[in-house]
Design a protein around this motif. Sequence first.
Motif, PDB file in Angstrom:
ATOM      1  N   ILE A  90       0.727  -0.901   0.111  1.00 33.88           N
ATOM      2  CA  ILE A  90      -0.043  -0.028   0.070  1.00 33.88           C
ATOM      3  C   ILE A  90       0.907   1.389  -0.176  1.00 33.88           C
ATOM      4  CG2 ILE A  90      -1.886   1.205   1.380  1.00 33.88           C
ATOM      5  CD1 ILE A  90      -2.631  -1.466   2.282  1.00 33.88           C
ATOM      6  N   PRO A  91       0.858   2.112  -1.052  1.00 32.56           N
ATOM      7  CA  PRO A  91       1.701   3.235  -1.207  1.00 32.56           C
ATOM      8  C   PRO A  91       1.251   4.238   0.052  1.00 32.56           C
ATOM      9  CG  PRO A  91       0.073   3.315  -2.823  1.00 32.56           C
ATOM     10  CD  PRO A  91      -0.197   2.121  -1.886  1.00 32.56           C
ATOM     11  N   GLU A  92       2.149   5.102   0.311  1.00 34.22           N
ATOM     12  CA  GLU A  92       2.071   6.227   0.988  1.00 34.22           C
ATOM     13  C   GLU A  92       1.088   7.267   0.431  1.00 34.22           C
ATOM     14  OE1 GLU A  92       5.585   8.040   2.982  1.00 34.22           O
ATOM     15  OE2 GLU A  92       6.348   6.187   3.461  1.00 34.22           O
ATOM     16  N   VAL A  93       0.366   7.925   1.104  1.00 34.36           N
ATOM     17  CA  VAL A  93      -0.555   9.060   0.676  1.00 34.36           C
ATOM     18  C   VAL A  93       0.312  10.428   0.479  1.00 34.36           C
ATOM     19  CG1 VAL A  93      -2.740  10.411   1.153  1.00 34.36           C
ATOM     20  CG2 VAL A  93      -2.625   7.973   1.691  1.00 34.36           C
ATOM     21  N   ILE A  94       0.326  11.008  -0.867  1.00 30.97           N
ATOM     22  CA  ILE A  94       0.990  12.030  -0.948  1.00 30.97           C
ATOM     23  C   ILE A  94      -0.001  13.084  -1.304  1.00 30.97           C
ATOM     24  CG2 ILE A  94       2.486  13.296  -2.484  1.00 30.97           C
ATOM     25  CD1 ILE A  94       4.117  10.780  -2.690  1.00 30.97           C
ATOM     26  N   PRO A  95      -0.305  14.110  -0.632  1.00 29.73           N
ATOM     27  CA  PRO A  95      -1.361  14.869  -1.112  1.00 29.73           C
ATOM     28  C   PRO A  95      -0.783  15.753  -2.336  1.00 29.73           C
ATOM     29  CG  PRO A  95      -0.450  15.300   1.295  1.00 29.73           C
ATOM     30  CD  PRO A  95       0.387  14.288   0.764  1.00 29.73           C
ATOM     31  N   MET A  96      -1.630  16.063  -3.260  1.00 29.50           N
ATOM     32  CA  MET A  96      -1.598  16.772  -4.421  1.00 29.50           C
ATOM     33  C   MET A  96      -2.454  17.337  -4.744  1.00 29.50           C
ATOM     34  SD  MET A  96      -1.680  13.161  -7.168  1.00 29.50           S
ATOM     35  CE  MET A  96      -0.471  12.257  -6.026  1.00 29.50           C
ATOM     36  N   GLU A  97      -2.203  18.224  -5.810  1.00 30.70           N
ATOM     37  CA  GLU A  97      -3.213  19.092  -6.699  1.00 30.70           C
ATOM     38  C   GLU A  97      -2.575  19.132  -8.127  1.00 30.70           C
ATOM     39  OE1 GLU A  97      -4.191  23.791  -6.830  1.00 30.70           O
ATOM     40  OE2 GLU A  97      -4.373  22.809  -4.991  1.00 30.70           O
ATOM     41  N   ILE A  98      -3.683  18.575  -8.803  1.00 30.94           N
ATOM     42  CA  ILE A  98      -3.306  18.583 -10.281  1.00 30.94           C
ATOM     43  C   ILE A  98      -4.225  19.523 -11.133  1.00 30.94           C
ATOM     44  CG2 ILE A  98      -3.555  16.852 -12.352  1.00 30.94           C
ATOM     45  CD1 ILE A  98      -2.872  14.696 -10.717  1.00 30.94           C
ATOM     46  N   GLU A  99      -3.919  20.361 -11.731  1.00 35.39           N
ATOM     47  CA  GLU A  99      -4.694  21.414 -12.354  1.00 35.39           C
ATOM     48  C   GLU A  99      -4.621  21.315 -13.606  1.00 35.39           C
ATOM     49  OE1 GLU A  99      -5.872  26.171 -12.140  1.00 35.39           O
ATOM     50  OE2 GLU A  99      -4.184  25.505 -10.912  1.00 35.39           O
ATOM     51  N   VAL A 100      -5.910  20.974 -14.516  1.00 34.60           N
ATOM     52  CA  VAL A 100      -5.768  21.164 -16.028  1.00 34.60           C
ATOM     53  C   VAL A 100      -6.511  22.184 -16.621  1.00 34.60           C
ATOM     54  CG1 VAL A 100      -6.471  19.630 -17.970  1.00 34.60           C
ATOM     55  CG2 VAL A 100      -5.748  18.259 -15.764  1.00 34.60           C
ATOM     56  N   VAL A 101      -5.814  23.108 -17.285  1.00 32.19           N
ATOM     57  CA  VAL A 101      -6.477  24.217 -17.838  1.00 32.19           C
ATOM     58  C   VAL A 101      -6.417  24.111 -19.516  1.00 32.19           C
ATOM     59  CG1 VAL A 101      -6.441  26.726 -17.883  1.00 32.19           C
ATOM     60  CG2 VAL A 101      -5.985  25.582 -15.945  1.00 32.19           C
ATOM     61  N   ALA A 159     -12.176  17.558 -24.199  1.00 26.97           N
ATOM     62  CA  ALA A 159     -11.777  18.923 -24.075  1.00 26.97           C
ATOM     63  C   ALA A 159     -11.947  19.376 -22.649  1.00 26.97           C
ATOM     64  CB  ALA A 159     -12.563  19.783 -25.054  1.00 26.97           C
ATOM     65  N   VAL A 160     -11.156  19.956 -21.871  1.00 24.29           N
ATOM     66  CA  VAL A 160     -11.075  20.163 -20.469  1.00 24.29           C
ATOM     67  C   VAL A 160     -10.840  21.536 -20.411  1.00 24.29           C
ATOM     68  CG1 VAL A 160     -10.483  19.954 -18.377  1.00 24.29           C
ATOM     69  CG2 VAL A 160     -10.381  18.024 -19.663  1.00 24.29           C
ATOM     70  N   ASP A 161     -11.964  22.512 -19.879  1.00 25.20           N
ATOM     71  CA  ASP A 161     -11.696  23.811 -19.837  1.00 25.20           C
ATOM     72  C   ASP A 161     -10.763  24.397 -18.495  1.00 25.20           C
ATOM     73  OD1 ASP A 161     -12.182  26.548 -20.369  1.00 25.20           O
ATOM     74  OD2 ASP A 161     -13.715  26.817 -19.137  1.00 25.20           O
ATOM     75  N   HIS A 162     -11.474  23.432 -17.296  1.00 20.83           N
ATOM     76  CA  HIS A 162     -10.754  23.999 -16.166  1.00 20.83           C
ATOM     77  C   HIS A 162     -11.071  22.976 -15.203  1.00 20.83           C
ATOM     78  CE1 HIS A 162      -8.750  27.045 -12.931  1.00 20.83           C
ATOM     79  NE2 HIS A 162      -8.584  25.961 -12.788  1.00 20.83           N
ATOM     80  N   VAL A 163     -10.178  21.934 -14.829  1.00 21.00           N
ATOM     81  CA  VAL A 163     -10.442  20.882 -13.739  1.00 21.00           C
ATOM     82  C   VAL A 163      -9.361  20.866 -12.633  1.00 21.00           C
ATOM     83  CG1 VAL A 163     -10.793  18.694 -13.271  1.00 21.00           C
ATOM     84  CG2 VAL A 163     -11.904  19.854 -15.363  1.00 21.00           C
ATOM     85  N   VAL A 164      -9.730  20.797 -11.425  1.00 22.76           N
ATOM     86  CA  VAL A 164      -8.725  20.645 -10.449  1.00 22.76           C
ATOM     87  C   VAL A 164      -8.982  19.199  -9.651  1.00 22.76           C
ATOM     88  CG1 VAL A 164      -7.769  21.439  -8.260  1.00 22.76           C
ATOM     89  CG2 VAL A 164      -8.619  23.096 -10.163  1.00 22.76           C
ATOM     90  N   VAL A 165      -7.827  18.519  -9.737  1.00 25.05           N
ATOM     91  CA  VAL A 165      -8.070  17.179  -8.898  1.00 25.05           C
ATOM     92  C   VAL A 165      -7.045  17.288  -7.636  1.00 25.05           C
ATOM     93  CG1 VAL A 165      -7.546  14.630  -8.858  1.00 25.05           C
ATOM     94  CG2 VAL A 165      -8.437  15.942 -10.996  1.00 25.05           C
ATOM     95  N   LEU A 205     -12.494  15.956  -7.234  1.00 20.00           N
ATOM     96  CA  LEU A 205     -12.617  16.663  -8.513  1.00 20.00           C
ATOM     97  C   LEU A 205     -13.547  17.686  -8.375  1.00 20.00           C
ATOM     98  CD1 LEU A 205     -12.006  16.144 -11.671  1.00 20.00           C
ATOM     99  CD2 LEU A 205     -13.994  15.065 -11.671  1.00 20.00           C
ATOM    100  N   THR A 206     -12.886  19.047  -8.815  1.00 22.62           N
ATOM    101  CA  THR A 206     -13.820  20.174  -8.542  1.00 22.62           C
ATOM    102  C   THR A 206     -13.603  20.833  -9.889  1.00 22.62           C
ATOM    103  OG1 THR A 206     -11.767  21.389  -7.708  1.00 22.62           O
ATOM    104  CG2 THR A 206     -13.367  20.451  -6.143  1.00 22.62           C
ATOM    105  N   GLY A 207     -14.315  21.785 -10.096  1.00 18.80           N
ATOM    106  CA  GLY A 207     -14.461  22.546 -11.382  1.00 18.80           C
ATOM    107  C   GLY A 207     -13.820  24.027 -11.066  1.00 18.80           C
ATOM    108  N   GLU A 208     -13.991  24.932 -11.959  1.00 17.27           N
ATOM    109  CA  GLU A 208     -13.241  26.191 -11.789  1.00 17.27           C
ATOM    110  C   GLU A 208     -13.894  27.089 -10.886  1.00 17.27           C
ATOM    111  OE1 GLU A 208     -12.407  29.892 -14.901  1.00 17.27           O
ATOM    112  OE2 GLU A 208     -13.885  28.557 -15.453  1.00 17.27           O
ATOM    113  N   ASP A 209     -15.297  27.015 -10.700  1.00 17.05           N
ATOM    114  CA  ASP A 209     -15.867  27.757  -9.752  1.00 17.05           C
ATOM    115  C   ASP A 209     -15.720  27.395  -8.232  1.00 17.05           C
ATOM    116  OD1 ASP A 209     -16.859  29.512 -11.591  1.00 17.05           O
ATOM    117  OD2 ASP A 209     -18.709  28.405 -11.981  1.00 17.05           O
ATOM    118  N   SER A 210     -15.566  26.015  -8.099  1.00 22.42           N
ATOM    119  CA  SER A 210     -15.505  25.346  -6.697  1.00 22.42           C
ATOM    120  C   SER A 210     -14.186  25.912  -5.989  1.00 22.42           C
ATOM    121  CB  SER A 210     -15.413  23.833  -6.853  1.00 22.42           C
ATOM    122  OG  SER A 210     -16.490  23.323  -7.462  1.00 22.42           O
TER     123      SER A 210
END
Length: 185
Positions: free
Chosen positions: A54-65, A91-97, A107-112
């Motif tokens: 089981i891998p260690e949890v690495i907090p992360m933020e992936i933003e796709v614009v 096609a992805v306008d703006h998504v943040v994971v 998974l959140t959108g631009e306004d979130s």
Amino acid sequence: PEVCLRLEVGPGAAVHSPLAVQNGFLRLLLHTYTAELFMSFLTNLGPFLEDEIIPEVIPMEIEVVDAKITLKDDSPQVYPTSPGPVPITLAVDHVVVKRRDDGVFYLTGEDSQKQEKPVSVPQEQPAPAKSVWAAPAPGTHGLQLKEVPELQRELQTLKIALAEANMDKARLLQEIRKYNPLFQL
């Protein structure tokens, strides 16, 4: 640049999460990225990502614009006369994971992003046990007595509608939690 990657470890990463101090914090930004991938690439990712430990949890933020990914099916054709499958373009306008300390991906959108805290639904306020009426102005006493039963009927109708709405909300939440047990409102 199309891809920016940053890994922070140590006391400076504490601004992202408490776990980031120990395990690090990964930030990835994909901006105006265009790619063509074969479906076999995606289907072969599963064994690559599996592991016995089981891998260690690495907090992360992936933003796709403003990204565009085209998926092409490269599997052998079943019917030789078929023109073949049509490529799928995503096609992805703006998504943040985001992956937080609990290991769950959000998974959140631009306004979130502008509103980080969850939206709460106001709870039903209990009605007071005793009602206190102000003394009526002279000449309006008869008018208020006629309005009281009508207002009470309207209040009762609204209470019933509110109870039905709360039951519908509970039923919908139960249905959502069947498919996603970690869903929070």
